[in-house]
Scaffold this motif. Structure first.
Motif, PDB file in Angstrom:
ATOM      1  N   GLU A   1       0.632  -1.652   0.101  1.00 21.51           N
ATOM      2  CA  GLU A   1      -0.276   0.069   0.124  1.00 21.51           C
ATOM      3  C   GLU A   1       0.849   0.865   0.217  1.00 21.51           C
ATOM      4  N   THR A   2       1.904   1.497   0.327  1.00 23.10           N
ATOM      5  CA  THR A   2       2.643   2.606   0.573  1.00 23.10           C
ATOM      6  C   THR A   2       3.892   2.878  -0.375  1.00 23.10           C
ATOM      7  N   ILE A   3       3.820   1.895  -0.761  1.00 24.09           N
ATOM      8  CA  ILE A   3       4.650   1.903  -2.227  1.00 24.09           C
ATOM      9  C   ILE A   3       3.889   2.362  -3.395  1.00 24.09           C
ATOM     10  N   GLU A   4       2.516   2.076  -3.286  1.00 27.50           N
ATOM     11  CA  GLU A   4       1.653   2.237  -4.432  1.00 27.50           C
ATOM     12  C   GLU A   4       1.639   3.723  -4.300  1.00 27.50           C
TER      13      GLU A   4
ATOM     14  N   GLU B   1       0.415   5.637  -7.559  1.00 24.27           N
ATOM     15  CA  GLU B   1      -0.004   4.783  -8.439  1.00 24.27           C
ATOM     16  C   GLU B   1       0.215   5.145  -9.713  1.00 24.27           C
ATOM     17  N   LYS B   2       1.177   5.008 -10.237  1.00 22.65           N
ATOM     18  CA  LYS B   2       1.779   4.723 -11.311  1.00 22.65           C
ATOM     19  C   LYS B   2       2.337   3.227 -12.523  1.00 22.65           C
ATOM     20  N   MET B   3       1.844   2.680 -11.435  1.00 21.86           N
ATOM     21  CA  MET B   3       1.295   1.264 -12.055  1.00 21.86           C
ATOM     22  C   MET B   3       0.416   0.914 -10.892  1.00 21.86           C
ATOM     23  N   ASP B   4      -0.142  -0.668 -11.475  1.00 21.08           N
ATOM     24  CA  ASP B   4      -1.246  -1.160 -10.961  1.00 21.08           C
ATOM     25  C   ASP B   4      -0.976  -2.384  -9.577  1.00 21.08           C
ATOM     26  N   ARG B   5      -2.087  -2.465  -8.869  1.00 23.99           N
ATOM     27  CA  ARG B   5      -1.988  -2.994  -7.565  1.00 23.99           C
ATOM     28  C   ARG B   5      -1.154  -4.643  -8.396  1.00 23.99           C
TER      29      ARG B   5
END
Length: 127
Positions: A26-29, A34-38
């Motif tokens: 979540e922190t990475i996102e 949000e440049k890339m999806d989960r």
């Protein structure tokens, strides 16, 4: 098998190289805006763990955190050390000292997930 470096993998690796604490998905996102999806982030984290670039630790809160492997080599991937999770800020920090555990005869340790909880120095100063 040599995996190719994509711009997404490079962005995730640079994020870990610029942080001193372990990060959860979540922190990475949020940090990557949000440049890339989960799913892409999940695949990259899994790939990096398999390749020995990151290791995963299960935090006291039940969330998986990932930390950069600093002293591992392809042929010697080990990270048997304690982790510290702050009860206030939830940061997870790798503690440098490697642990030695004496197991009974016939047992072989392949991984150790040890989390110490408490208050980090940064949060201790904020009262």
């Amino acid at each position: 098998m040599k995996r190719r470096n994509t711009p997404q993998k490079i962005a995730v690796l640079e994020l870990f190289e610029s942080n001193t604490t372990a990060l959860n998905q979540e922190t990475i996102e949020k940090l990557l805006h949000e440049k890339m999806d989960r799913a892409t982030i999940y695949r990259i984290l899994k790939c990096f763990c398999e390749d020995g670039k990151l290791h995963k630790v299960l935090g006291d809160d039940g969330i998986s955190y990932y930390a950069l492997c600093k002293s591992c080599k392809d042929e010697e991937h080990h990270h048997n050390h304690f982790h510290f999770q702050c009860e206030k800020c939830n940061e997870v920090i790798c503690l440098k000292e490697e642990i030695q555990i004496n197991l009974p005869n016939g047992f072989e340790m392949t991984h150790c997930n040890c989390v110490i909880t408490g208050i980090c120095p940064k949060c201790k100063q904020i009262k």
